[in-house]
Write an enzyme that holds these catalytic residues in place. Structure first.
Site, PDB file in Angstrom:
ATOM      1  CG  ASP A 258      34.477  39.925  36.479  1.00 15.59           C
ATOM      2  OD1 ASP A 258      35.530  40.054  35.839  1.00 15.59           O
ATOM      3  OD2 ASP A 258      34.005  40.811  37.224  1.00 15.59           O
TER       4      ASP A 258
ATOM      5  CE1 TYR B 118      34.234  43.609  42.548  1.00 16.41           C
ATOM      6  CE2 TYR B 118      33.903  41.512  41.441  1.00 16.41           C
ATOM      7  CZ  TYR B 118      34.005  42.878  41.400  1.00 16.41           C
ATOM      8  OH  TYR B 118      33.870  43.514  40.192  1.00 16.41           O
TER       9      TYR B 118
ATOM     10  CE  LYS C 261      36.953  42.968  37.676  1.00 17.46           C
ATOM     11  NZ  LYS C 261      36.214  41.957  38.478  1.00 17.46           N
TER      12      LYS C 261
ATOM     13  CG  HIS D  58      39.071  46.529  40.542  1.00 13.38           C
ATOM     14  ND1 HIS D  58      38.619  45.765  41.598  1.00 13.38           N
ATOM     15  CD2 HIS D  58      37.952  46.931  39.902  1.00 13.38           C
ATOM     16  CE1 HIS D  58      37.299  45.715  41.589  1.00 13.38           C
ATOM     17  NE2 HIS D  58      36.875  46.434  40.567  1.00 13.38           N
TER      18      HIS D  58
END
Length: 259
Positions: A30, A35, A60, A93
């Protein structure tokens, strides 16, 4: 979708950690554009030598890319960073930016799915109101809603809605960001001969969620997978259920009430 995923939020050794996760048996990773580690996930996947069809990769799009055209571009950027032809699951997200932008973003992901760039479309941090917007617009419901979910923050109205509408519930922060010293956790860990993290992950699995633990520590990456040859009895599940504090129990941003 594998029932246990490996999260890589704030993981600063993503390449090494994902390789270790593959060794531990994870086949569900994930990630997210926010990120900033999609490329590291992709490089670890290629180095692993695993067949593409055996690995389930999620990413996302954050609110700054919301909108129809910007989301289509965001999907292409993700694919380029991963070095993949498709991602298995693409999530919105967060629900920021308002109803119109949410729906534009969702329509873009559905079109990217039709184009073969995404296998499955979902959302993250969506409350009932946001999910209802999709239903009322006559669009296919998301396959997944990824929300903060652990014994202190059980998001019961959202969970009930998702179950009614056949939406898979993924649990992020299932380990309460490492706050594992609650007496119920430690007592159950002693009773079952497990560690508190395993107790929380087993609770999540038994409640029908898909937990997404994260760690950069090899021993913890492996121990978090030791969940399948034992179970919590119903009285102990109820002890954990009783810890719910509603929204007050959240340990992250939890933007499920965003306008």
């Amino acid at each position: 979708m594998p029932r246990l995923g490996f999260g890589v939020y704030q993981n600063y050794t993503t390449h090494e950690s994902v390789l270790e996760a593959f060794k531990a048996g994870y086949r569900h990773i994930d990630s997210a554009q926010a990120y900033r580690n999609e490329a590291h996930v992709g490089s670890a996947f290629r180095e692993s030598g695993l067949p593409r069809e055996e690995v389930f990769i999620t990413t996302k799009c954050i609110s700054k890319t919301h909108g129809y055209e910007t989301t289509l571009r965001a999907v292409d950027v993700s694919l380029e960073r991963f070095g993949l032809d498709y991602v298995d699951l693409y999530l919105i997200h967060d629900p920021y930016k308002g109803k119109e932008m949410r729906l534009q973003t969702y329509r873009a992901l559905l079109d990217a799915q039709k184009a073969g760039k995404i296998r499955t479309v979902g959302v993250s941090n969506f409350g009932v109101k946001h999910l209802e917007e999709i239903r009322e617009a006559g669009l296919p419901m998301p396959s997944v809603n990824q929300i903060e979910l652990h014994p202190f923050c059980q998001q019961k109205p959202i969970v009930a809605y998702c179950r009614t509408h056949g939406i898979v519930i993924e649990a992020y922060s299932p380990l309460v960001r490492g706050k594992l010293d609650h007496p119920v956790f430690t007592q159950l860990a002693a009773k079952y001969g497990k560690d508190p993290a395993q107790i929380l992950l087993r609770w999540s699995l038994q409640r029908g969620f898909v937990p997404l633990p994260k760690s950069a520590t090899p021993a913890r990456i492996h121990s978090n997978t030791k969940l399948y040859n034992w179970s919590l009895d119903e009285d102990d599940m109820k002890q954990l259920d009783a810890l719910d504090k509603g929204k007050e129990g959240a340990v992250t941003w939890n933007p499920v009430d965003a306008e």
